[in-house]
Design a protein around this motif. Structure first.
Motif, PDB file in Angstrom:
ATOM      1  N   ALA A 315       0.826  -1.206   0.000  1.00  0.00           N
ATOM      2  CA  ALA A 315       0.000   0.000   0.000  1.00  0.00           C
ATOM      3  C   ALA A 315       0.859   1.254   0.000  1.00  0.00           C
ATOM      4  CB  ALA A 315      -0.926  -0.007   1.221  1.00  0.00           C
ATOM      5  N   MET A 316       1.977   1.213   0.741  1.00  0.00           N
ATOM      6  CA  MET A 316       2.895   2.356   0.757  1.00  0.00           C
ATOM      7  C   MET A 316       3.499   2.577  -0.623  1.00  0.00           C
ATOM      8  SD  MET A 316       3.996   4.576   2.964  1.00  0.00           S
ATOM      9  CE  MET A 316       5.280   5.807   3.174  1.00  0.00           C
ATOM     10  N   ALA A 317       3.851   1.489  -1.296  1.00  0.00           N
ATOM     11  CA  ALA A 317       4.402   1.606  -2.643  1.00  0.00           C
ATOM     12  C   ALA A 317       3.373   2.195  -3.605  1.00  0.00           C
ATOM     13  CB  ALA A 317       4.879   0.243  -3.140  1.00  0.00           C
ATOM     14  N   ARG A 318       2.102   1.767  -3.469  1.00  0.00           N
ATOM     15  CA  ARG A 318       1.055   2.331  -4.320  1.00  0.00           C
ATOM     16  C   ARG A 318       0.852   3.814  -4.042  1.00  0.00           C
ATOM     17  NH1 ARG A 318      -1.723  -2.568  -3.172  1.00  0.00           N
ATOM     18  NH2 ARG A 318      -2.927  -1.466  -1.570  1.00  0.00           N
ATOM     19  N   ALA A 319       0.933   4.180  -2.754  1.00  0.00           N
ATOM     20  CA  ALA A 319       0.720   5.581  -2.392  1.00  0.00           C
ATOM     21  C   ALA A 319       1.832   6.470  -2.937  1.00  0.00           C
ATOM     22  CB  ALA A 319       0.650   5.723  -0.870  1.00  0.00           C
ATOM     23  N   GLU A 320       3.048   5.937  -3.025  1.00  0.00           N
ATOM     24  CA  GLU A 320       4.179   6.726  -3.525  1.00  0.00           C
ATOM     25  C   GLU A 320       4.256   6.712  -5.042  1.00  0.00           C
ATOM     26  OE1 GLU A 320       7.550   5.079  -1.580  1.00  0.00           O
ATOM     27  OE2 GLU A 320       7.240   6.222   0.273  1.00  0.00           O
ATOM     28  N   ASP A 321       3.398   5.941  -5.707  1.00  0.00           N
ATOM     29  CA  ASP A 321       3.406   5.875  -7.166  1.00  0.00           C
ATOM     30  C   ASP A 321       2.672   7.097  -7.719  1.00  0.00           C
ATOM     31  OD1 ASP A 321       3.420   5.289  -9.807  1.00  0.00           O
ATOM     32  OD2 ASP A 321       2.361   3.386  -9.663  1.00  0.00           O
ATOM     33  N   ALA A 322       3.450   8.103  -8.159  1.00  0.00           N
ATOM     34  CA  ALA A 322       2.836   9.347  -8.635  1.00  0.00           C
ATOM     35  C   ALA A 322       2.012   9.122  -9.890  1.00  0.00           C
ATOM     36  CB  ALA A 322       3.926  10.391  -8.904  1.00  0.00           C
ATOM     37  N   GLU A 323       2.437   8.200 -10.745  1.00  0.00           N
ATOM     38  CA  GLU A 323       1.705   7.947 -11.986  1.00  0.00           C
ATOM     39  C   GLU A 323       0.308   7.409 -11.694  1.00  0.00           C
ATOM     40  OE1 GLU A 323       2.129   5.339 -16.125  1.00  0.00           O
ATOM     41  OE2 GLU A 323       3.755   5.382 -14.645  1.00  0.00           O
ATOM     42  N   GLN A 324       0.206   6.503 -10.705  1.00  0.00           N
ATOM     43  CA  GLN A 324      -1.110   5.971 -10.354  1.00  0.00           C
ATOM     44  C   GLN A 324      -1.986   7.053  -9.735  1.00  0.00           C
ATOM     45  OE1 GLN A 324      -1.001   2.505  -7.896  1.00  0.00           O
ATOM     46  NE2 GLN A 324      -3.185   2.502  -7.491  1.00  0.00           N
ATOM     47  N   LEU A 376      -7.751   6.255  -2.280  1.00  0.00           N
ATOM     48  CA  LEU A 376      -8.662   6.883  -1.328  1.00  0.00           C
ATOM     49  C   LEU A 376      -9.274   5.842  -0.392  1.00  0.00           C
ATOM     50  CD1 LEU A 376      -9.660   9.668  -0.649  1.00  0.00           C
ATOM     51  CD2 LEU A 376     -11.598   9.329  -2.172  1.00  0.00           C
ATOM     52  N   GLY A 377      -9.626   4.666  -0.920  1.00  0.00           N
ATOM     53  CA  GLY A 377     -10.122   3.600  -0.048  1.00  0.00           C
ATOM     54  C   GLY A 377      -9.060   3.142   0.926  1.00  0.00           C
ATOM     55  N   GLU A 378      -7.799   3.086   0.483  1.00  0.00           N
ATOM     56  CA  GLU A 378      -6.700   2.701   1.377  1.00  0.00           C
ATOM     57  C   GLU A 378      -6.538   3.720   2.495  1.00  0.00           C
ATOM     58  OE1 GLU A 378      -4.184  -0.142   2.491  1.00  0.00           O
ATOM     59  OE2 GLU A 378      -5.073  -0.220   0.484  1.00  0.00           O
ATOM     60  N   LEU A 379      -6.720   4.993   2.177  1.00  0.00           N
ATOM     61  CA  LEU A 379      -6.603   6.037   3.200  1.00  0.00           C
ATOM     62  C   LEU A 379      -7.651   5.851   4.292  1.00  0.00           C
ATOM     63  CD1 LEU A 379      -6.024   9.786   2.678  1.00  0.00           C
ATOM     64  CD2 LEU A 379      -8.132   9.109   3.788  1.00  0.00           C
ATOM     65  N   ILE A 380      -8.909   5.668   3.891  1.00  0.00           N
ATOM     66  CA  ILE A 380      -9.972   5.529   4.895  1.00  0.00           C
ATOM     67  C   ILE A 380      -9.769   4.256   5.717  1.00  0.00           C
ATOM     68  CG2 ILE A 380     -12.471   5.364   5.219  1.00  0.00           C
ATOM     69  CD1 ILE A 380     -12.817   6.885   2.605  1.00  0.00           C
ATOM     70  N   LEU A 446       2.965   1.737   9.641  1.00  0.00           N
ATOM     71  CA  LEU A 446       2.929   2.314   8.287  1.00  0.00           C
ATOM     72  C   LEU A 446       1.595   2.972   7.956  1.00  0.00           C
ATOM     73  CD1 LEU A 446       4.700  -0.476   6.199  1.00  0.00           C
ATOM     74  CD2 LEU A 446       5.577   1.795   6.697  1.00  0.00           C
ATOM     75  N   GLY A 447       0.570   2.704   8.737  1.00  0.00           N
ATOM     76  CA  GLY A 447      -0.765   3.169   8.380  1.00  0.00           C
ATOM     77  C   GLY A 447      -0.850   4.665   8.193  1.00  0.00           C
ATOM     78  N   LEU A 448      -0.371   5.438   9.185  1.00  0.00           N
ATOM     79  CA  LEU A 448      -0.481   6.894   9.094  1.00  0.00           C
ATOM     80  C   LEU A 448       0.504   7.465   8.077  1.00  0.00           C
ATOM     81  CD1 LEU A 448      -1.019   7.880  12.830  1.00  0.00           C
ATOM     82  CD2 LEU A 448      -2.710   7.531  11.028  1.00  0.00           C
ATOM     83  N   VAL A 451      -1.326   7.232   4.962  1.00  0.00           N
ATOM     84  CA  VAL A 451      -2.369   8.257   4.931  1.00  0.00           C
ATOM     85  C   VAL A 451      -1.789   9.592   4.473  1.00  0.00           C
ATOM     86  CG1 VAL A 451      -3.892   9.646   6.384  1.00  0.00           C
ATOM     87  CG2 VAL A 451      -3.868   7.163   6.628  1.00  0.00           C
ATOM     88  N   ARG A 452      -0.663  10.001   5.062  1.00  0.00           N
ATOM     89  CA  ARG A 452      -0.090  11.298   4.686  1.00  0.00           C
ATOM     90  C   ARG A 452       0.375  11.306   3.229  1.00  0.00           C
ATOM     91  NH1 ARG A 452       4.828  14.179   7.877  1.00  0.00           N
ATOM     92  NH2 ARG A 452       5.954  12.349   7.125  1.00  0.00           N
ATOM     93  N   GLU A 453       0.953  10.202   2.773  1.00  0.00           N
ATOM     94  CA  GLU A 453       1.414  10.139   1.381  1.00  0.00           C
ATOM     95  C   GLU A 453       0.235  10.287   0.419  1.00  0.00           C
ATOM     96  OE1 GLU A 453       4.156  10.123  -1.542  1.00  0.00           O
ATOM     97  OE2 GLU A 453       4.626   9.986   0.606  1.00  0.00           O
ATOM     98  N   ILE A 454      -0.879   9.622   0.712  1.00  0.00           N
ATOM     99  CA  ILE A 454      -2.056   9.723  -0.166  1.00  0.00           C
ATOM    100  C   ILE A 454      -2.641  11.129  -0.112  1.00  0.00           C
ATOM    101  CG2 ILE A 454      -4.387   8.842  -0.549  1.00  0.00           C
ATOM    102  CD1 ILE A 454      -3.440   6.151   0.506  1.00  0.00           C
ATOM    103  N   VAL A 455      -2.646  11.735   1.076  1.00  0.00           N
ATOM    104  CA  VAL A 455      -3.144  13.109   1.204  1.00  0.00           C
ATOM    105  C   VAL A 455      -2.319  14.052   0.338  1.00  0.00           C
ATOM    106  CG1 VAL A 455      -3.305  15.052   2.812  1.00  0.00           C
ATOM    107  CG2 VAL A 455      -4.204  12.824   3.467  1.00  0.00           C
ATOM    108  N   GLN A 456      -0.996  13.917   0.381  1.00  0.00           N
ATOM    109  CA  GLN A 456      -0.131  14.776  -0.426  1.00  0.00           C
ATOM    110  C   GLN A 456      -0.339  14.541  -1.919  1.00  0.00           C
ATOM    111  OE1 GLN A 456       3.794  13.897   1.093  1.00  0.00           O
ATOM    112  NE2 GLN A 456       3.543  15.186   2.907  1.00  0.00           N
TER     113      GLN A 456
END
Length: 500
Positions: A315-324, A376-380, A446-448, A451-456
């Motif tokens: 999930a962290m890798a997906r959140a850091e994927d700017a293209e996605q 967004l679902g991962e964030l919630i 890693l959860g929060l 969250v911050r990575e997806i928010v950014q």
């Protein structure tokens, strides 16, 4: 090969600058030759014009001094000395003409044309023009003369003297040769000096290229900006900024991998230990069913922790994927939050926690945001999972989605009645693998951070505060429960134009 050729359409900077410097020079040179030729013609013509004008004046004075127009045409011819002087020029042919008061030819060559001018006739004023006699181009000096016996009649006589342009052409050519021939030496010398100056001026770029190429791949230290020209300094500053960001990113990745390896090592070591204990018990013939059940339960918990850790890393890798994150679409935030709460209800019942949703209905189109649905679902899910982990039995976890009164943002809130997060740790909890000491809660840490990575990635705003007011001491709320933690995220609202 075609792709490589297309990528090399931009030519050499050296050649580009050289072209722009030499092209004007080569363009100006023929213009300079043409201007030199015109100036040389003017320079070469002046002395000969003066000489020709003096002859015309001399003939005009002779005509003006004649006693009477009727005394004969010989009186208006050149004196023998003057005629001999004109004919003495072997390089050019000289013509002269004297016309009477009625325009009749009194003396000289009748082939000379009468000038046609709009300017008024001024007796005694010497004028020049270019003309032709037969097939020869000539320069003509002429003036109108008022004889002594014709005063008051308003009539004048015309005197013209012309010569061919041989001497003038030769002098013009000599001047052009004297000016142009040195340019054939100066022009190649100028090109050579331009090439040398440009090569010397661009040498710092070659030195900079050599310094960069000689670096190790792991060397991300900034380039020395003191050793580059001022014009290249902004480019070097941009490269240094990129190197600093790369260094920071690689440092975070190394730290992340080290922490991930450390976090995975614990459950994997537990799995191995329990498996070895079971193996020894079976080998010794002391297999107690209850002990085996406990060991298997611990193996199950350890494998669950390892699986959860792996899922969080993904999930962290997906959140850091700017293209996605860039692949966004309108998402109903309320509907997504309600579905997530519904998924966590069994776990909340197991832990005897009151999990609920409070906010707008799922069919409210005003609560749409431009987002990547998976992220967004991962964030919630991570916010709800974090709230359930830190809330004691009998506590309360609430998920809320509301619209901003001004319609600019859509607000997502997840709050609980747990121990809360001290103000001094509110920034640290968003770091990967960080967990507050003394909480006694097992988690990946890693959860929060996710969250911050997806928010950014979604240009949203994240704030963290207490659910309830803290007491002055003890960190508890007035009703005896923990102050809780409330995560508030403000997403830019989707306008009607965005949804069209």
């Amino acid at each position: 090969m075609a792709k490589e050729g297309a990528s090399r359409q931009q030519g050499s900077l050296f050649g580009e600058i050289l072209d722009w410097m030499l092209a004007p020079l080569l363009l100006i040179w023929p213009i300079s030759v043409a201007l030199t030729w015109l100036v040389a013609q003017g320079i070469a013509g002046r002395p000969y014009d003066r000489e020709l004008g003096e002859v015309a004046r001399s003939l005009g004075q002779q005509v003006a001094a004649a006693e009477a127009p009727a005394r004969g045409r010989d009186r208006y011819a050149l004196l023998p000395e003057a005629a001999a002087l004109l004919r003495a020029d072997a390089s050019d042919t000289v013509f002269y003409q004297v016309l009477g008061l009625r325009g009749e030819l009194l003396s000289g060559d009748e082939t000379l044309r009468v000038p046609t001018e709009d300017a008024p006739i001024a007796p005694g004023e010497l004028r020049f023009r270019d003309d032709e006699v037969g097939n020869d181009a000539v320069r003509v000096a002429y003036l109108w003369v008022l004889p002594e016996g014709a005063a008051g009649t308003g009539k004048t006589m015309l005197v013209q003297v012309a010569e061919t342009l041989g001497k003038r052409a030769r002098l013009t050519n000599e001047i052009i040769k004297g000016v142009i021939l040195p340019q054939f030496v100066i022009l190649p010398l100028a090109v050579l000096l331009v090439w040398l100056a440009l090569a010397r001026g661009i040498s710092p770029l070659n030195e900079l290229q050599r310094r960069i190429r000689s670096r190790e791949s792991s060397d991300l230290s900034p380039i020395d900006e003191q050793r580059v020209p001022d014009e290249v300094a902004p480019l070097v500053q941009a490269i240094n900024d990129l190197l600093a960001r790369l260094d920071s990113s690689m440092s975070r990745q190394k730290h992340f991998l080290a922490d991930a390896a450390h976090q995975l090592k614990t459950p994997l070591a537990g799995l191995r230990t329990q498996a070895e204990l079971i193996q020894r018990e079976l080998d010794a013939g002391r297999s107690n069913p209850d002990d085996l059940k406990r060991s298997l339960a611990q193996i199950a918990r350890a494998s669950e922790r390892a699986a959860h850790m792996v899922n969080q890393l993904l999930a962290m890798a997906r959140a850091e994927d700017a293209e996605q994150a860039m692949r966004r679409e309108p998402v109903n935030l309320a509907e997504l939050a309600i579905d997530t709460v519904r998924d966590f209800v069994p776990r909340a019942l197991e832990r005897r926690i009151d999990l609920g949703y409070d906010g707008a209905l799922a069919d409210d189109s005003r609560l749409r945001v431009q987002a990547q649905p998976v992220l967004l679902g991962e964030l919630i899910r991570n916010l709800v999972d974090n709230a359930l982990l830190y809330t004691q039995a009998g506590g309360l976890v609430t998920v809320r989605v509301v619209e901003d009164p001004f319609g600019q943002v859509v607000v997502l809130q997840v709050e609980d009645t747990g121990p809360g997060i001290a103000p001094g740790e509110r920034e640290k909890v968003f770091q990967p693998f960080y967990r507050a000491l003394g909480s006694g809660v097992e988690g990946s840490g890693l959860g929060l951070a996710i969250v911050r990575e997806i928010v950014q990635q979604h240009d949203a705003e994240l704030t963290l505060d207490d659910t309830r007011v803290r007491r002055a001491a003890g960190g508890e709320s007035p009703d005896g429960q923990g102050p809780g933690a409330r995560f508030t995220i403000r997403f830019p609202a989707t306008t009607p134009v965005d949804t069209a």
